[in-house]
Design a protein around this motif. Sequence first.
Motif, mmCIF file in Angstrom:
data_model
loop_
_atom_site.group_PDB
_atom_site.id
_atom_site.type_symbol
_atom_site.label_atom_id
_atom_site.label_comp_id
_atom_site.label_asym_id
_atom_site.label_seq_id
_atom_site.Cartn_x
_atom_site.Cartn_y
_atom_site.Cartn_z
ATOM 1 N N ALA A 130 10.552 19.076 5.330
ATOM 2 C CA ALA A 130 9.943 18.373 6.460
ATOM 3 C C ALA A 130 9.113 17.188 5.974
ATOM 4 O O ALA A 130 9.166 16.099 6.558
ATOM 5 C CB ALA A 130 9.079 19.333 7.273
ATOM 6 N N SER A 131 8.351 17.377 4.891
ATOM 7 C CA SER A 131 7.542 16.290 4.342
ATOM 8 C C SER A 131 8.419 15.134 3.877
ATOM 9 O O SER A 131 8.116 13.957 4.134
ATOM 10 C CB SER A 131 6.686 16.798 3.170
ATOM 11 O OG SER A 131 5.763 17.769 3.598
ATOM 12 N N GLN A 132 9.511 15.457 3.194
ATOM 13 C CA GLN A 132 10.428 14.413 2.715
ATOM 14 C C GLN A 132 11.087 13.693 3.877
ATOM 15 O O GLN A 132 11.260 12.474 3.858
ATOM 16 C CB GLN A 132 11.485 15.032 1.806
ATOM 17 C CG GLN A 132 12.434 14.003 1.174
ATOM 18 C CD GLN A 132 11.716 12.955 0.358
ATOM 19 O OE1 GLN A 132 10.973 13.286 -0.571
ATOM 20 N NE2 GLN A 132 11.901 11.685 0.694
ATOM 21 N N PHE A 133 11.455 14.461 4.914
ATOM 22 C CA PHE A 133 12.087 13.847 6.084
ATOM 23 C C PHE A 133 11.125 12.887 6.781
ATOM 24 O O PHE A 133 11.517 11.782 7.172
ATOM 25 C CB PHE A 133 12.546 14.929 7.058
ATOM 26 C CG PHE A 133 13.148 14.383 8.323
ATOM 27 C CD1 PHE A 133 14.321 13.646 8.286
ATOM 28 C CD2 PHE A 133 12.539 14.603 9.554
ATOM 29 C CE1 PHE A 133 14.888 13.135 9.446
ATOM 30 C CE2 PHE A 133 13.091 14.092 10.721
ATOM 31 C CZ PHE A 133 14.265 13.364 10.664
ATOM 32 N N ILE A 134 9.869 13.294 6.943
ATOM 33 C CA ILE A 134 8.872 12.419 7.574
ATOM 34 C C ILE A 134 8.691 11.148 6.744
ATOM 35 O O ILE A 134 8.585 10.034 7.281
ATOM 36 C CB ILE A 134 7.533 13.149 7.744
ATOM 37 C CG1 ILE A 134 7.672 14.323 8.716
ATOM 38 C CG2 ILE A 134 6.460 12.185 8.244
ATOM 39 C CD1 ILE A 134 8.091 13.931 10.119
ATOM 40 N N ALA A 135 8.673 11.288 5.409
ATOM 41 C CA ALA A 135 8.557 10.114 4.535
ATOM 42 C C ALA A 135 9.751 9.183 4.724
ATOM 43 O O ALA A 135 9.605 7.948 4.775
ATOM 44 C CB ALA A 135 8.452 10.560 3.075
ATOM 45 N N GLY A 160 0.840 -1.186 0.000
ATOM 46 C CA GLY A 160 0.000 0.000 0.000
ATOM 47 C C GLY A 160 0.877 1.238 0.000
ATOM 48 O O GLY A 160 2.076 1.166 -0.304
ATOM 49 N N TYR A 161 0.304 2.374 0.356
ATOM 50 C CA TYR A 161 1.047 3.631 0.315
ATOM 51 C C TYR A 161 0.870 4.402 1.628
ATOM 52 O O TYR A 161 -0.179 4.337 2.266
ATOM 53 C CB TYR A 161 0.551 4.543 -0.817
ATOM 54 C CG TYR A 161 0.402 3.898 -2.166
ATOM 55 C CD1 TYR A 161 1.429 3.942 -3.095
ATOM 56 C CD2 TYR A 161 -0.792 3.274 -2.533
ATOM 57 C CE1 TYR A 161 1.283 3.371 -4.350
ATOM 58 C CE2 TYR A 161 -0.945 2.700 -3.780
ATOM 59 C CZ TYR A 161 0.095 2.751 -4.683
ATOM 60 O OH TYR A 161 -0.056 2.184 -5.933
ATOM 61 N N ILE A 162 1.890 5.151 1.987
ATOM 62 C CA ILE A 162 1.805 6.118 3.084
ATOM 63 C C ILE A 162 2.286 7.447 2.525
ATOM 64 O O ILE A 162 3.426 7.562 2.066
ATOM 65 C CB ILE A 162 2.663 5.692 4.291
ATOM 66 C CG1 ILE A 162 2.286 4.289 4.760
ATOM 67 C CG2 ILE A 162 2.479 6.690 5.438
ATOM 68 C CD1 ILE A 162 3.193 3.753 5.857
ATOM 69 N N VAL A 163 1.410 8.453 2.563
ATOM 70 C CA VAL A 163 1.719 9.744 1.945
ATOM 71 C C VAL A 163 1.671 10.843 3.017
ATOM 72 O O VAL A 163 0.588 11.325 3.373
ATOM 73 C CB VAL A 163 0.726 10.079 0.814
ATOM 74 C CG1 VAL A 163 1.134 11.375 0.121
ATOM 75 C CG2 VAL A 163 0.632 8.935 -0.181
ATOM 76 N N PRO A 164 2.833 11.239 3.540
ATOM 77 C CA PRO A 164 2.844 12.311 4.533
ATOM 78 C C PRO A 164 2.961 13.684 3.885
ATOM 79 O O PRO A 164 3.555 13.836 2.819
ATOM 80 C CB PRO A 164 4.098 12.003 5.352
ATOM 81 C CG PRO A 164 5.033 11.379 4.353
ATOM 82 C CD PRO A 164 4.169 10.635 3.360
#
Length: 277
Positions: A105-110, A77-81
């Motif tokens: 920040a979004s890339q770091f959380i991913a 599946g996918y997780i999209v932060p």
Amino acid sequence: MAAGYKTAEPLEYHRSFLKENCRPDGRDLLEFRTTTLNIGSISTADGSALVKVGNTTVICGIKAELANPAVDTPNKGYIVPNVDLPPLCSSQFRQGPPGEQAQAASQFIADVIESSEVILAEDLCIVREKLCWVLYCDLMCLDYDGNVMDACIIALLAAMKTTKLPEVTINAETDAPEVNLAKKSGLQIHKHPVGISFSVFDNSSLTVDPTAEEENFSTAHLTVVVDEEGRLCSVYKPGGTSLSEEKLQECISRATARQREIQKLIDKVIQSIKEAQ
């Protein structure tokens, strides 16, 4: 007098405190601000949490949707932060497309989600090649006073631990998904990553949980993420001066202690909600 000195010479004002191994807000160099947590903050989300680290406030809402797995990953599946730093949280942010800090920040959380394996993408697959879950993890900063990374990771982890998804099956005759809202189950959380952020001043003094003001005067930033086993999951350092191996090891040790505190806080809040129901 102190207010005038702070306005006229803000950097020297901060240095005067660092020389005494303390900070303008009264904390020691390695002391965190008070951290509070609320869960179930968004009734329309499948899981949510609101975190305050000092004045910095972040809310996370997780919304699950059904989708088809990608051709090259038929069993995942996918997780999209997505991290949002809107103007309402600080005057330093502007309206329009996400700025550089929000994108980073979004890339770091991913990266943290993937490297820590907090949730495995395979667990979100319902039927191989046919159906999977997509978790949209929206993180919005409501009040920015530094150290938004730590707050985002705490909010994300707490929201994930409270997320419940309905049972989904494929109808054998119509090949269409059938959702049973009466039967829900939680996500399988494999790890509990927690971040701890540092600021470096004058290439020497190391402080944890920096305020926005301290971030502005620092010569380097560093965020270290570890899990409950003390495993280093991710390191985020956007430029600045380099750190010695000794300093980095100190950061990891501090992060390990912080991880235990935050996991205990999350579990305590979740348990208190269960007992109240």
